[in-house]
Scaffold this motif. Structure first.
Motif, PDB file in Angstrom:
ATOM      1  N   GLY A  80      55.417  48.627  42.385  1.00  0.00           N
ATOM      2  CA  GLY A  80      55.017  49.942  41.910  1.00  0.00           C
ATOM      3  C   GLY A  80      53.729  49.953  41.138  1.00  0.00           C
ATOM      4  N   GLU A  81      53.063  48.806  41.048  1.00  0.00           N
ATOM      5  CA  GLU A  81      51.824  48.727  40.280  1.00  0.00           C
ATOM      6  C   GLU A  81      50.641  49.227  41.113  1.00  0.00           C
ATOM      7  OE1 GLU A  81      49.059  45.334  38.089  1.00  0.00           O
ATOM      8  OE2 GLU A  81      51.170  44.913  38.571  1.00  0.00           O
ATOM      9  N   VAL A  82      49.741  49.977  40.494  1.00  0.00           N
ATOM     10  CA  VAL A  82      48.547  50.478  41.163  1.00  0.00           C
ATOM     11  C   VAL A  82      47.573  49.323  41.385  1.00  0.00           C
ATOM     12  CG1 VAL A  82      46.542  51.995  40.959  1.00  0.00           C
ATOM     13  CG2 VAL A  82      48.803  52.804  40.260  1.00  0.00           C
ATOM     14  N   ILE A  83      47.245  49.078  42.653  1.00  0.00           N
ATOM     15  CA  ILE A  83      46.353  47.953  42.984  1.00  0.00           C
ATOM     16  C   ILE A  83      45.071  48.421  43.677  1.00  0.00           C
ATOM     17  CG2 ILE A  83      48.208  46.262  43.111  1.00  0.00           C
ATOM     18  CD1 ILE A  83      48.211  46.654  46.157  1.00  0.00           C
ATOM     19  N   GLY A  84      44.853  49.721  43.688  1.00  0.00           N
ATOM     20  CA  GLY A  84      43.622  50.235  44.277  1.00  0.00           C
ATOM     21  C   GLY A  84      43.645  51.749  44.279  1.00  0.00           C
ATOM     22  N   GLY A  85      42.468  52.320  44.515  1.00  0.00           N
ATOM     23  CA  GLY A  85      42.406  53.767  44.561  1.00  0.00           C
ATOM     24  C   GLY A  85      41.062  54.255  45.076  1.00  0.00           C
ATOM     25  N   VAL A  86      41.014  55.517  45.379  1.00  0.00           N
ATOM     26  CA  VAL A  86      39.791  56.160  45.843  1.00  0.00           C
ATOM     27  C   VAL A  86      39.901  57.642  45.500  1.00  0.00           C
ATOM     28  CG1 VAL A  86      40.702  56.678  48.155  1.00  0.00           C
ATOM     29  CG2 VAL A  86      38.234  56.419  47.830  1.00  0.00           C
ATOM     30  N   ARG A  87      38.766  58.291  45.267  1.00  0.00           N
ATOM     31  CA  ARG A  87      38.789  59.723  45.008  1.00  0.00           C
ATOM     32  C   ARG A  87      38.022  60.454  46.104  1.00  0.00           C
ATOM     33  NH1 ARG A  87      34.472  60.463  39.942  1.00  0.00           N
ATOM     34  NH2 ARG A  87      32.581  60.314  41.239  1.00  0.00           N
ATOM     35  N   LEU A  88      38.371  61.706  46.328  1.00  0.00           N
ATOM     36  CA  LEU A  88      37.681  62.524  47.311  1.00  0.00           C
ATOM     37  C   LEU A  88      37.826  63.979  46.934  1.00  0.00           C
ATOM     38  CD1 LEU A  88      39.840  62.994  50.491  1.00  0.00           C
ATOM     39  CD2 LEU A  88      40.636  61.555  48.616  1.00  0.00           C
ATOM     40  N   GLY A  89      36.880  64.794  47.393  1.00  0.00           N
ATOM     41  CA  GLY A  89      36.940  66.211  47.105  1.00  0.00           C
ATOM     42  C   GLY A  89      35.693  66.919  47.580  1.00  0.00           C
ATOM     43  N   PRO A  90      35.640  68.243  47.416  1.00  0.00           N
ATOM     44  CA  PRO A  90      34.478  69.017  47.859  1.00  0.00           C
ATOM     45  C   PRO A  90      33.206  68.546  47.171  1.00  0.00           C
ATOM     46  CG  PRO A  90      36.325  70.467  47.397  1.00  0.00           C
ATOM     47  CD  PRO A  90      36.716  69.109  46.905  1.00  0.00           C
ATOM     48  N   ALA A  91      32.120  68.511  47.956  1.00  0.00           N
ATOM     49  CA  ALA A  91      30.835  68.048  47.418  1.00  0.00           C
ATOM     50  C   ALA A  91      30.089  69.152  46.696  1.00  0.00           C
ATOM     51  CB  ALA A  91      29.965  67.501  48.554  1.00  0.00           C
ATOM     52  N   GLY A 103      34.527  58.515  47.091  1.00  0.00           N
ATOM     53  CA  GLY A 103      33.825  57.597  46.195  1.00  0.00           C
ATOM     54  C   GLY A 103      34.765  56.853  45.271  1.00  0.00           C
ATOM     55  N   ARG A 104      34.150  55.989  44.473  1.00  0.00           N
ATOM     56  CA  ARG A 104      34.855  55.177  43.485  1.00  0.00           C
ATOM     57  C   ARG A 104      36.030  54.422  44.115  1.00  0.00           C
ATOM     58  NH1 ARG A 104      30.847  56.903  41.006  1.00  0.00           N
ATOM     59  NH2 ARG A 104      30.847  57.470  38.771  1.00  0.00           N
ATOM     60  N   LEU A 105      35.780  53.854  45.309  1.00  0.00           N
ATOM     61  CA  LEU A 105      36.783  53.007  45.943  1.00  0.00           C
ATOM     62  C   LEU A 105      36.873  51.699  45.183  1.00  0.00           C
ATOM     63  CD1 LEU A 105      38.669  52.259  48.381  1.00  0.00           C
ATOM     64  CD2 LEU A 105      36.604  51.365  49.490  1.00  0.00           C
ATOM     65  N   VAL A 106      38.073  51.318  44.791  1.00  0.00           N
ATOM     66  CA  VAL A 106      38.251  50.083  44.033  1.00  0.00           C
ATOM     67  C   VAL A 106      39.602  49.477  44.378  1.00  0.00           C
ATOM     68  CG1 VAL A 106      39.295  51.253  42.039  1.00  0.00           C
ATOM     69  CG2 VAL A 106      38.122  49.060  41.711  1.00  0.00           C
ATOM     70  N   THR A 107      39.645  48.169  44.424  1.00  0.00           N
ATOM     71  CA  THR A 107      40.909  47.452  44.630  1.00  0.00           C
ATOM     72  C   THR A 107      40.965  46.264  43.696  1.00  0.00           C
ATOM     73  OG1 THR A 107      40.018  45.975  46.339  1.00  0.00           O
ATOM     74  CG2 THR A 107      40.966  48.074  47.078  1.00  0.00           C
ATOM     75  N   ALA A 108      42.200  45.858  43.359  1.00  0.00           N
ATOM     76  CA  ALA A 108      42.385  44.620  42.626  1.00  0.00           C
ATOM     77  C   ALA A 108      42.100  43.458  43.561  1.00  0.00           C
ATOM     78  CB  ALA A 108      43.811  44.542  42.088  1.00  0.00           C
ATOM     79  N   LEU A 109      41.603  42.360  43.033  1.00  0.00           N
ATOM     80  CA  LEU A 109      41.296  41.202  43.865  1.00  0.00           C
ATOM     81  C   LEU A 109      42.571  40.631  44.468  1.00  0.00           C
ATOM     82  CD1 LEU A 109      38.666  39.398  41.623  1.00  0.00           C
ATOM     83  CD2 LEU A 109      38.270  40.924  43.546  1.00  0.00           C
ATOM     84  N   ALA A 110      42.417  39.920  45.586  1.00  0.00           N
ATOM     85  CA  ALA A 110      43.579  39.349  46.271  1.00  0.00           C
ATOM     86  C   ALA A 110      44.356  38.413  45.358  1.00  0.00           C
ATOM     87  CB  ALA A 110      43.134  38.618  47.523  1.00  0.00           C
ATOM     88  N   SER A 111      43.672  37.660  44.531  1.00  0.00           N
ATOM     89  CA  SER A 111      44.324  36.814  43.537  1.00  0.00           C
ATOM     90  C   SER A 111      43.475  36.870  42.291  1.00  0.00           C
ATOM     91  CB  SER A 111      44.433  35.376  44.030  1.00  0.00           C
ATOM     92  OG  SER A 111      45.060  34.560  43.075  1.00  0.00           O
ATOM     93  N   GLU A 112      44.040  37.341  41.166  1.00  0.00           N
ATOM     94  CA  GLU A 112      43.188  37.584  40.006  1.00  0.00           C
ATOM     95  C   GLU A 112      43.955  37.408  38.718  1.00  0.00           C
ATOM     96  OE1 GLU A 112      41.861  41.607  39.852  1.00  0.00           O
ATOM     97  OE2 GLU A 112      43.880  42.427  39.957  1.00  0.00           O
ATOM     98  N   GLN A 113      43.190  37.331  37.637  1.00  0.00           N
ATOM     99  CA  GLN A 113      43.730  37.337  36.292  1.00  0.00           C
ATOM    100  C   GLN A 113      43.616  38.764  35.773  1.00  0.00           C
ATOM    101  OE1 GLN A 113      44.858  34.589  34.534  1.00  0.00           O
ATOM    102  NE2 GLN A 113      45.394  35.762  32.715  1.00  0.00           N
ATOM    103  N   LEU A 114      44.716  39.419  35.490  1.00  0.00           N
ATOM    104  CA  LEU A 114      44.668  40.762  34.945  1.00  0.00           C
ATOM    105  C   LEU A 114      44.238  40.701  33.489  1.00  0.00           C
ATOM    106  CD1 LEU A 114      47.881  42.484  36.332  1.00  0.00           C
ATOM    107  CD2 LEU A 114      45.542  42.664  37.163  1.00  0.00           C
ATOM    108  N   ALA A 115      43.271  41.545  33.119  1.00  0.00           N
ATOM    109  CA  ALA A 115      42.780  41.575  31.744  1.00  0.00           C
ATOM    110  C   ALA A 115      42.855  42.998  31.220  1.00  0.00           C
ATOM    111  CB  ALA A 115      41.338  41.075  31.675  1.00  0.00           C
TER     112      ALA A 115
END
Length: 482
Positions: A80-91, A103-115
């Motif tokens: 249930g943890e959020v590991i990525g996201g993206v936003r969209l809407g009218p320009a 825009g603002r597409l982001v994902t957590a790395l495949a293997s990472e240290q959470l900080a």
């Protein structure tokens, strides 16, 4: 191979998905973010764009995050943890004209240290392994959601390092841009909604109708009867519509024919119907709708044919009069394109996004004002908006005129309740496209110049920033110029 499930409306829990799909469980789920999920998404953005890449100072949040129209899609893992996201809407600011940005597409790395990040309340650190394919799934979900919201243009500015990633997903490179002082690329998701509709409804007509009809009225809504001032038009209603909504089918059988005559500047004088129905009950319901519409338009039903015990079928022939029929192919490059449409009413129940109903709520005098508009103005060319929608019908007018066309999206008269994508591809109650300088006085209908005919072929959509996107690359019907 892991399974990706896209959920963009409502909430579907991982356990529900596992129950539906069985083992193995999906690696992640994509859904529209609620308040807490948005905060987790903002935290991922903070770490990626502020702390790691240094694109922004302190925060990357901006006015688009505050826009209530902005949609955030997030990916959750099996915990249930959020590991990525993206936003969209009218320009653009309201109204939404069908131009969307992601825009603002982001994902957590495949293997990472959470900080810890200032935007999140969690200060735990742990090493975790992330599922792969999250970024691609988020992009695909954003594209699908934008199209579902009626977008006809969907852009994103991406960093140079991710350009190939987007190209592999089908995005097209437009031009280089600078964002936050860093080179980016403007990319665009190709949306072919208009072309698909035109192909499905009109592309077979050319080969089928070769040699039928007078040469100077190729592809017209009606046909002048030689040696007279009569114009004849004929339309059939989809059998499924007759079965599903008999009264509405009867109404529409009159509506479409009267509009066809109106596009040629003809005044309706009579109707003939041919009805097939499985029983008396179905036939009476269809005829009730037909008589209702005939009375509203003041056009008599002269006769016809009715057969029972057969599959549902309905077609109506209309006769009108004019000494000066307006052709659909009379336009020339450089002429203005005007859309005159009745924006009142709403989607017909059961046909949302496909059939706009304004006419059934109009008084007879209002209906007649709209029907008479083309005949009074006598533009160079006119076409009633058909099943191909506004953009597809403009393509037919341009094709018959031996032209191409530009449609200025922001200038198209549109109901507030309809997205631009739906409006340009639906069947409206009354909508007329005309070419030439003539203004139309169509009673309650709204009329505005929203494009022009050009040299070449096809239809392009022109946006407020000057960019154009291709709606139709060539003629719609294959019937050629009149």
């Amino acid at each position: 191979m892991s399974t990706t499930v896209v959920q963009t409306a409502g909430v579907m829990r991982a356990a529900d998905v596992r129950a539906l799909l069985g083992d193995p469980p999906p690696a992640f789920l994509i859904e529209e973010a609620d308040g807490s999920a948005k905060q987790a998404y903002y935290a991922l953005r903070c770490r990626a764009f502020v702390e790691e890449q240094g694109l922004f100072d302190r925060t990357d949040l901006d006015e688009r995050d505050e826009d209530p129209r902005t949609i955030v899609l997030v990916a959750r893992d099996t915990r249930g943890e959020v590991i990525g996201g993206v936003r969209l809407g009218p320009a653009t600011a309201t109204p939404d004209i069908g131009w969307w940005q992601g825009g603002r597409l982001v994902t957590a790395l495949a293997s990472e240290q959470l900080a810890r990040c200032p935007a999140t309340s969690s200060d735990a650190s742990e090493v975790v392994r992330r599922p792969v394919g999250v970024g691609a799934a988020l992009v695909r979900a954003a594209c699908a959601r934008a199209e579902a919201e009626g977008a006809l243009r969907f852009d994103a500015t991406v960093q140079l390092g991710t350009q190939r990633f987007f190209e592999r997903l089908g995005w097209k490179t437009v031009r280089p841009v600078i964002v936050a002082g860093v080179p980016h690329v403007l990319m665009r998701w190709p949306i072919d909604r208009i072309a698909r509709l035109a192909a499905a409804t009109k592309s077979s007509l050319g080969p089928l109708l070769q040699g039928i009809g007078p040469a100077e009225f190729v592809g017209d809504d009606g046909a002048p009867v030689p040696g007279s001032d009569l114009v004849a038009a004929c339309d059939a209603i989809l059998p499924a519509m007759v079965e599903r909504d008999p009264e509405w089918a009867g109404w529409c059988s009159v509506l479409v024919n009267v509009n066809d005559l109106a596009a040629m500047g003809a005044e309706p004088v009579g109707l003939l119907d041919a009805l097939g129905a499985r029983d008396v009950t179905q036939a009476s319901r269809v005829l009730a709708g037909l008589k209702w519409a005939a009375a509203a338009y003041g056009v008599p039903v002269l006769g016809g044919h009715t057969q029972l015990g057969v599959p549902a079928a309905l077609s109506v022939t209309a006769l009108g009069r004019t000494a000066h029929p307006v052709p659909g192919g009379g336009g020339r490059p450089g002429q203005q394109v005007r859309l005159t449409a009745d924006l009142a009413g709403g989607w017909r129940p059961g046909y949302a996004g496909r059939q706009w109903d304004s006419t059934s709520r109009r008084r007879p005098d209002e209906l007649w004002a709209m029907v008479a508009a083309v005949g009074e103005a006598r533009p160079q060319a006119a076409k009633d908006v058909s099943m191909a929608g506004v953009a597809g019908t403009l393509g037919m007018l341009a094709e018959a005129s031996g032209c191409g066309a530009v449609l200025d999206v922001a200038d198209v008269p549109k109901p507030e309740a309809a997205s631009m994508g739906d409006w340009l591809t639906c069947f409206p109650g009354f909508a007329m496209l005309t070419a030439g300088p003539q203004e139309l006085d169509a009673g309650p209908a709204v009329s505005a110049v929203c494009g022009e005919l050009t040299t070449g072929q096809g239809v392009v959509l022109r946006w407020p920033d000057g960019d154009v996107t291709q709606a139709l690359s060539a003629g719609v019907t294959g019937m050629g110029a009149a």
